[in-house]
Design a protein around this motif. Structure first.
Motif, PDB file in Angstrom:
ATOM      1  N   PRO A   1       0.317  -7.818   3.764  1.00  0.00           N
ATOM      2  CA  PRO A   1       0.187  -6.361   3.658  1.00  0.00           C
ATOM      3  C   PRO A   1       1.427  -5.631   4.157  1.00  0.00           C
ATOM      4  CG  PRO A   1      -1.027  -7.153   5.564  1.00  0.00           C
ATOM      5  CD  PRO A   1      -0.510  -8.374   4.845  1.00  0.00           C
ATOM      6  N   VAL A   2       1.849  -4.639   3.406  1.00  0.00           N
ATOM      7  CA  VAL A   2       2.983  -3.786   3.762  1.00  0.00           C
ATOM      8  C   VAL A   2       2.613  -2.361   3.388  1.00  0.00           C
ATOM      9  CG1 VAL A   2       5.429  -3.280   3.376  1.00  0.00           C
ATOM     10  CG2 VAL A   2       4.621  -5.641   3.273  1.00  0.00           C
ATOM     11  N   ILE A   3       2.919  -1.416   4.255  1.00  0.00           N
ATOM     12  CA  ILE A   3       2.602  -0.007   3.993  1.00  0.00           C
ATOM     13  C   ILE A   3       3.893   0.765   3.769  1.00  0.00           C
ATOM     14  CG2 ILE A   3       1.607   2.099   4.953  1.00  0.00           C
ATOM     15  CD1 ILE A   3      -0.338   0.259   6.501  1.00  0.00           C
ATOM     16  N   LEU A   4       3.926   1.529   2.680  1.00  0.00           N
ATOM     17  CA  LEU A   4       5.054   2.414   2.390  1.00  0.00           C
ATOM     18  C   LEU A   4       4.600   3.860   2.451  1.00  0.00           C
ATOM     19  CD1 LEU A   4       6.777   0.681  -0.677  1.00  0.00           C
ATOM     20  CD2 LEU A   4       7.191   0.304   1.767  1.00  0.00           C
ATOM     21  N   GLY A   5       5.470   4.736   2.932  1.00  0.00           N
ATOM     22  CA  GLY A   5       5.150   6.154   2.999  1.00  0.00           C
ATOM     23  C   GLY A   5       6.392   7.018   2.933  1.00  0.00           C
ATOM     24  N   GLY A   6       6.175   8.314   2.964  1.00  0.00           N
ATOM     25  CA  GLY A   6       7.254   9.292   2.944  1.00  0.00           C
ATOM     26  C   GLY A   6       6.838  10.488   3.782  1.00  0.00           C
ATOM     27  N   ASP A   7       7.015  11.702   3.274  1.00  0.00           N
ATOM     28  CA  ASP A   7       6.459  12.950   3.800  1.00  0.00           C
ATOM     29  C   ASP A   7       7.123  13.473   5.064  1.00  0.00           C
ATOM     30  OD1 ASP A   7       4.426  15.093   3.921  1.00  0.00           O
ATOM     31  OD2 ASP A   7       3.677  14.009   5.653  1.00  0.00           O
ATOM     32  N   ILE A   8       7.471  12.602   6.013  1.00  0.00           N
ATOM     33  CA  ILE A   8       7.903  13.082   7.330  1.00  0.00           C
ATOM     34  C   ILE A   8       9.397  13.397   7.379  1.00  0.00           C
ATOM     35  CG2 ILE A   8       6.020  11.952   8.559  1.00  0.00           C
ATOM     36  CD1 ILE A   8       7.963   9.696   9.280  1.00  0.00           C
ATOM     37  N   HIS A   9      10.108  13.183   6.264  1.00  0.00           N
ATOM     38  CA  HIS A   9      11.529  13.525   6.147  1.00  0.00           C
ATOM     39  C   HIS A   9      12.395  12.754   7.151  1.00  0.00           C
ATOM     40  CE1 HIS A   9      10.152  17.754   4.531  1.00  0.00           C
ATOM     41  NE2 HIS A   9       9.627  16.734   3.862  1.00  0.00           N
ATOM     42  N   GLU A  10      12.007  11.555   7.453  1.00  0.00           N
ATOM     43  CA  GLU A  10      12.805  10.697   8.321  1.00  0.00           C
ATOM     44  C   GLU A  10      12.534   9.240   7.965  1.00  0.00           C
ATOM     45  OE1 GLU A  10      11.098   9.687  12.528  1.00  0.00           O
ATOM     46  OE2 GLU A  10      10.480  11.750  12.114  1.00  0.00           O
ATOM     47  N   HIS A  11      13.528   8.398   8.195  1.00  0.00           N
ATOM     48  CA  HIS A  11      13.295   6.969   8.115  1.00  0.00           C
ATOM     49  C   HIS A  11      12.465   6.552   9.331  1.00  0.00           C
ATOM     50  CE1 HIS A  11      15.452   5.931   4.564  1.00  0.00           C
ATOM     51  NE2 HIS A  11      16.652   6.259   5.026  1.00  0.00           N
TER      52      HIS A  11
ATOM     53  N   ILE B   1       0.862  -1.184   0.000  1.00  0.00           N
ATOM     54  CA  ILE B   1       0.000   0.000   0.000  1.00  0.00           C
ATOM     55  C   ILE B   1       0.897   1.232   0.000  1.00  0.00           C
ATOM     56  CG2 ILE B   1      -1.768   1.272   1.275  1.00  0.00           C
ATOM     57  CD1 ILE B   1      -2.728  -1.463   2.329  1.00  0.00           C
ATOM     58  N   CYS B   2       0.881   1.952  -1.106  1.00  0.00           N
ATOM     59  CA  CYS B   2       1.778   3.091  -1.322  1.00  0.00           C
ATOM     60  C   CYS B   2       0.977   4.379  -1.168  1.00  0.00           C
ATOM     61  CB  CYS B   2       2.391   3.023  -2.717  1.00  0.00           C
ATOM     62  SG  CYS B   2       3.222   1.465  -3.095  1.00  0.00           S
ATOM     63  N   GLN B   3       1.337   5.193  -0.198  1.00  0.00           N
ATOM     64  CA  GLN B   3       0.665   6.465   0.069  1.00  0.00           C
ATOM     65  C   GLN B   3       1.702   7.421   0.626  1.00  0.00           C
ATOM     66  OE1 GLN B   3      -0.056   7.223   3.745  1.00  0.00           O
ATOM     67  NE2 GLN B   3       1.641   5.737   3.713  1.00  0.00           N
ATOM     68  N   PRO B   4       1.400   8.703   0.755  1.00  0.00           N
ATOM     69  CA  PRO B   4       2.485   9.673   0.979  1.00  0.00           C
ATOM     70  C   PRO B   4       3.082   9.725   2.379  1.00  0.00           C
ATOM     71  CG  PRO B   4       0.647  10.676  -0.205  1.00  0.00           C
ATOM     72  CD  PRO B   4       0.165   9.356   0.320  1.00  0.00           C
ATOM     73  N   THR B   5       2.393   9.256   3.441  1.00  0.00           N
ATOM     74  CA  THR B   5       2.853   9.584   4.782  1.00  0.00           C
ATOM     75  C   THR B   5       2.744   8.376   5.707  1.00  0.00           C
ATOM     76  OG1 THR B   5       2.612  11.213   6.567  1.00  0.00           O
ATOM     77  CG2 THR B   5       0.583  10.502   5.446  1.00  0.00           C
ATOM     78  N   THR B   6       2.689   8.593   7.016  1.00  0.00           N
ATOM     79  CA  THR B   6       2.568   7.490   7.967  1.00  0.00           C
ATOM     80  C   THR B   6       1.092   7.176   8.194  1.00  0.00           C
ATOM     81  OG1 THR B   6       2.569   8.964   9.879  1.00  0.00           O
ATOM     82  CG2 THR B   6       4.690   8.123   9.148  1.00  0.00           C
ATOM     83  N   VAL B   7       0.740   5.905   8.104  1.00  0.00           N
ATOM     84  CA  VAL B   7      -0.620   5.482   8.441  1.00  0.00           C
ATOM     85  C   VAL B   7      -0.730   5.247   9.939  1.00  0.00           C
ATOM     86  CG1 VAL B   7      -2.376   3.698   8.099  1.00  0.00           C
ATOM     87  CG2 VAL B   7      -0.998   4.477   6.164  1.00  0.00           C
TER      88      VAL B   7
ATOM     89  N   GLN C   1      -9.069   3.398  10.519  1.00  0.00           N
ATOM     90  CA  GLN C   1      -9.709   2.205  11.075  1.00  0.00           C
ATOM     91  C   GLN C   1     -10.423   1.404   9.990  1.00  0.00           C
ATOM     92  OE1 GLN C   1      -7.803   2.253  14.142  1.00  0.00           O
ATOM     93  NE2 GLN C   1      -9.456   0.737  14.203  1.00  0.00           N
ATOM     94  N   ARG C   2     -10.979   2.078   9.003  1.00  0.00           N
ATOM     95  CA  ARG C   2     -11.616   1.335   7.907  1.00  0.00           C
ATOM     96  C   ARG C   2     -10.578   0.567   7.087  1.00  0.00           C
ATOM     97  NH1 ARG C   2     -15.140   5.979   8.002  1.00  0.00           N
ATOM     98  NH2 ARG C   2     -13.911   7.110   6.448  1.00  0.00           N
ATOM     99  N   LEU C   3      -9.408   1.150   6.905  1.00  0.00           N
ATOM    100  CA  LEU C   3      -8.328   0.444   6.221  1.00  0.00           C
ATOM    101  C   LEU C   3      -7.902  -0.778   7.029  1.00  0.00           C
ATOM    102  CD1 LEU C   3      -6.057   0.011   4.171  1.00  0.00           C
ATOM    103  CD2 LEU C   3      -4.736   1.775   5.376  1.00  0.00           C
ATOM    104  N   ILE C   4      -7.686  -0.591   8.332  1.00  0.00           N
ATOM    105  CA  ILE C   4      -7.280  -1.696   9.198  1.00  0.00           C
ATOM    106  C   ILE C   4      -8.336  -2.798   9.185  1.00  0.00           C
ATOM    107  CG2 ILE C   4      -6.948  -2.343  11.617  1.00  0.00           C
ATOM    108  CD1 ILE C   4      -5.572   0.389  11.997  1.00  0.00           C
ATOM    109  N   LYS C   5      -9.596  -2.414   9.280  1.00  0.00           N
ATOM    110  CA  LYS C   5     -10.679  -3.402   9.267  1.00  0.00           C
ATOM    111  C   LYS C   5     -10.682  -4.192   7.970  1.00  0.00           C
ATOM    112  CE  LYS C   5     -15.700  -3.875   9.763  1.00  0.00           C
ATOM    113  NZ  LYS C   5     -16.982  -3.136   9.966  1.00  0.00           N
ATOM    114  N   GLY C   6     -10.456  -3.504   6.852  1.00  0.00           N
ATOM    115  CA  GLY C   6     -10.423  -4.187   5.562  1.00  0.00           C
ATOM    116  C   GLY C   6      -9.285  -5.189   5.473  1.00  0.00           C
ATOM    117  N   LEU C   7      -8.107  -4.801   5.964  1.00  0.00           N
ATOM    118  CA  LEU C   7      -6.969  -5.715   5.947  1.00  0.00           C
ATOM    119  C   LEU C   7      -7.246  -6.957   6.789  1.00  0.00           C
ATOM    120  CD1 LEU C   7      -4.048  -3.134   6.304  1.00  0.00           C
ATOM    121  CD2 LEU C   7      -4.642  -4.437   4.260  1.00  0.00           C
ATOM    122  N   GLN C   8      -7.898  -6.749   7.948  1.00  0.00           N
ATOM    123  CA  GLN C   8      -8.207  -7.874   8.818  1.00  0.00           C
ATOM    124  C   GLN C   8      -9.349  -8.725   8.276  1.00  0.00           C
ATOM    125  OE1 GLN C   8      -8.705  -5.635  12.625  1.00  0.00           O
ATOM    126  NE2 GLN C   8      -7.194  -7.104  13.405  1.00  0.00           N
TER     127      GLN C   8
END
Length: 525
Positions: A413-423, A368-374, A399-406
């Protein structure tokens, strides 16, 4: 050849929309210099197609003979770098209304094929790019290496991280937003011209051209296909898109439309991204469908999300976008959405297709590729506060995303993000608290290519406030690198030693492994 503006406009639209047009309509305007100074790129790969991109740029943007002339560009796609084994070739009309950008979606290609491409115009030949098609959705794939990156403010430093990434030789790059920064250039910054914030189409075009002038970025674009989404700075900081009609407190419709058009002009995305076609983009307002699903054989399904265009306005709790979660009922309002209801339904449908009921066709991993931290993110600012601009401000969407994954028992499932300028490496728990309930998915956010971390907060402070976080590195720039097999994936948090070097040294700040069927990450080394 002299033709009326109305005549070439109608014919240009016909050519661009695939409706044909009179042959020999365009005169080849004389060019005094190489127009391929922004390089080449490819993107939006599938098992049978890929998009080839370039843009023709004059040496003097204010005075050139072909400013208002559509130009015929020839393209070639081959099995070898010498172009002795051509696969396909053709012609494309580069429109002045689209800044002479070129988006060629080549179809009918063999799956899992490495290819080389180039463009020709007026006697000039572009640099050669390398791309590839993806394996067919039902094909078993032994491995995939891909990089993910975000937040490349040109003025903040060299894009040297891309030189390091080139050496890692990824098959694919996923870009997670903030390709430009609309704020322009300020006095005292490391490089680039001083400029006001972008508000009009030419302003945004200049920022993209500035970014794409960087040789390291050009080389990375030419090395492999990209999958791209956007975040806020492609338009302006922390904006909420909403419908493209009316005037919102987030800025004028004209500004959003200009920003969207400039993004399309400079990204290797399909013309089908523009809802209503290119005519809608040129006559406006238009919407761009950035969210999409991309299968890589049976190995992985990439779900690319748009968290900007359809979101509800940010909650108005707290101070300067920072709020205390316990004091903000609006952040938990189930009627509010970060993705918009239509995109949420689309995502849930895609997750359902990755359930055990579809075991014969589903992928091993769902990225799941989106810009920031979920996952939740508290900051030590005025106590303990969260950003209203991210998923914390739209807790019901999370919570709707989490419910769907479950509920759908989604595979890997793996979530990727960026935006926060830190690893950032964290576990996304079912909740309600950050560490309550089972782990649903691992989350990896990459550091920025150049943009500085926010404030003087340390990684130790971040991890103390967020016990679900397994790793944080705030003061280094870099990117993420993923090696994936059906059994496991490994994520390296790659870092460079100096953002002010064109050729920085590169290392790995931390590495993690996730086994198929177990969302808990394990740190390596």
């Amino acid at each position: 050849m002299s033709i009326s503006r109305r005549h070439w406009w109608q014919a240009a639209l016909a050519q661009a929309l695939g409706l044909g047009g009179p042959s020999g309509l365009w005169a080849q305007a004389p060019m005094e210099a190489n127009p391929f100074t922004l390089g080449v790129a490819s993107g939006a790969p599938s098992d049978s197609s890929v998009v080839l991109w370039t843009r023709l740029v004059p040496p003097n943007p204010y005075r050139y003979p072909w400013a208002d002339v559509p130009l015929e560009v020839r393209w070639e796609l081959a099995l070898d770098e010498g172009f002795t084994q051509l696969v396909q070739q053709g012609r494309h009309t580069a429109l002045p209304a689209l800044a002479h950008s070129v988006h060629v979606e080549v179809t009918g290609l063999p799956a899992a094929q490495r290819l080389f491409y180039r463009f020709r115009v007026a006697g000039f030949i572009s640099p050669v790019g390398q791309t590839r098609t993806l394996p067919s959705p039902q094909q078993e794939v032994g491995s995939l290496r891909f990089a993910f990156a975000s937040c490349q403010r040109y003025h903040a430093g060299h894009f040297g991280a891309y030189r390091a990434m080139l050496a890692d030789q990824p098959d694919l790059l996923v870009f997670l937003g903030d390709y430009i920064y609309e704020s322009g250039g300020r006095v005292g910054e490391f490089r680039g011209p001083i400029s006001a914030a972008a508000t009009a189409l030419n302003d945004y075009r200049e920022l993209y051209a500035l970014a794409r002038s960087d040789p390291a970025l050009q080389a990375m674009h030419a090395a492999c296909p990209w999958l791209v989404i956007w975040d806020d700075h492609e338009v302006f900081n922390d904006y909420a898109g909403g419908p493209l009609q009316g005037q919102a407190r987030w800025g004028s419709v004209a500004r959003r439309c200009a920003a969207y058009q400039a993004w399309y002009e400079h990204m290797p995305v399909s013309p089908r991204t523009v809802l209503g076609g290119l005519q809608a983009l040129l006559t406006g307002p238009a919407a761009l469908q950035v969210y999409q699903r991309v299968p890589v054989g049976r190995l992985a399904m990439f779900h690319l999300l748009d968290t900007r265009q359809y979101r509800d306005d940010a909650v108005r709790c707290g101070i300067a976008g920072l709020f205390k979660p316990e004091d903000c009922d609006a952040a938990r309002d189930p009627a509010r959405s970060l993705l918009g209801r239509e995109q949420e339904a689309w995502l849930q449908q895609g997750l359902q297709q990755q359930s055990p009921a579809h075991a014969a066709s589903r992928q091993h991993w769902n990225v799941i590729c989106q810009p920031t931290t979920v996952s939740p993110r508290l900051l030590p600012v005025w106590g303990e506060r969260s950003f209203s601009d991210g998923w914390d401000g739209y807790a019901a969407s999370r919570q709707r995303l989490i419910k769907g994954l479950q509920q759908h028992q989604v595979s890997g499932p793996v979530i990727l993000g960026g935006d926060i300028h830190e690893h950032w490496a964290a576990h996304l728990h079912a909740g309600p608290g950050p560490t309550q309930g089972p782990i649903v998915a691992p989350e990896f956010c990459c550091a920025s290519i150049t943009s500085r971390a926010f404030g003087g907060i340390t990684s130790a402070e971040i991890m103390a406030l967020n016990p679900h976080v397994q790793f944080s590195a705030r003061q280094q720039r870099g990117y993420g690198l993923v090696n994936m097999t059906p059994e496991r994936l490994q994520v390296q948090m790659r870092v460079i030693d100096d953002v002010f070097k064109e050729w920085p040294s590169v290392g790995t700040a931390a590495a993690f492994e996730v086994a198929q069927g177990n969302p808990r990450m394990r740190r390596l080394g």
